[in-house]
Scaffold this active site. Sequence first.
Site, PDB file in Angstrom:
ATOM      1  N   SER A  15       0.801  -1.223   0.000  1.00 59.63           N
ATOM      2  CA  SER A  15       0.000   0.000   0.000  1.00 59.63           C
ATOM      3  C   SER A  15       0.834   1.273   0.000  1.00 59.63           C
ATOM      4  CB  SER A  15      -0.939   0.008   1.219  1.00 59.63           C
ATOM      5  OG  SER A  15      -0.215  -0.104   2.423  1.00 59.63           O
ATOM      6  N   ASP A 193      -0.227   6.120  11.552  1.00 62.72           N
ATOM      7  CA  ASP A 193      -0.252   4.773  12.129  1.00 62.72           C
ATOM      8  C   ASP A 193       1.120   4.109  12.212  1.00 62.72           C
ATOM      9  OD1 ASP A 193       0.304   4.225   9.484  1.00 62.72           O
ATOM     10  OD2 ASP A 193      -1.533   3.101   9.090  1.00 62.72           O
ATOM     11  N   HIS A 196       1.999   3.961   7.322  1.00 61.06           N
ATOM     12  CA  HIS A 196       1.631   4.619   6.071  1.00 61.06           C
ATOM     13  C   HIS A 196       2.022   6.095   6.109  1.00 61.06           C
ATOM     14  CE1 HIS A 196      -1.114   1.103   6.168  1.00 61.06           C
ATOM     15  NE2 HIS A 196      -0.816   1.080   4.870  1.00 61.06           N
TER      16      HIS A 196
END
Length: 220
Positions: A15, A193, A196
């Site tokens: 991601s 977090d 990310h």
Amino acid sequence: MLLEKNSTIVFAGDSVTDCGRTYEAEPAGWGSFGDGYVSLINAALVALYPEYRIKVINKGVNGDDILKLAARWQKDVVAFQPDYVSILIGVNDVWRHFDDAAFQHRADLVDEQLYQTTYQKLIDQTKAQAKQIFIMSPFMFDLNLQDPMRALVQRYAAIARELATKNDLIYIDIQAAVDHFLQSTSSYIVTADRVHPNLKGHMLVANKWLNAIDYDWRRC
């Protein structure tokens, strides 16, 4: 600059690489770059090295660990016949040991040995074709080496570094850039977090990558 003119580079990963790219977009076309470090790198290459005509392809996929990346490697990386490949993978391999997957007693968690052997297979499938492979360290926005997740990320990053050295590849130590930033500034500036990056965090990643290819920021 290390990259040659009219070359193609595929960025593969999870991601952090994906970062909201449009999967249906034409590779290297509008919407295909996402909103993270790949987009920043592409913008930097176009803006200061326009005559190089570098084709940047983003093949990050949300949630990928190295096994999922390996399952799509031929279709999403090798099939493009890239001149260069950049790989950022490992944080999900670690994260799954600490999130709900750990409580589900899943049998598909990636241990260090599986991470190493699978990563080597990806390198073996690519090295003969590509002019260079860039191995980016998995990273976390956390300076506490006693934190269990950060400590495990450190071990997976060490494996990535060892593979780069063994295979004569370029290792890009993103964790070092992150740690330098965190010496003076809180992680909440660049991430929500610890994993990310926001845009400022992605700039850290992009800058480290561009420096690794001897990108000249003063070219204009």
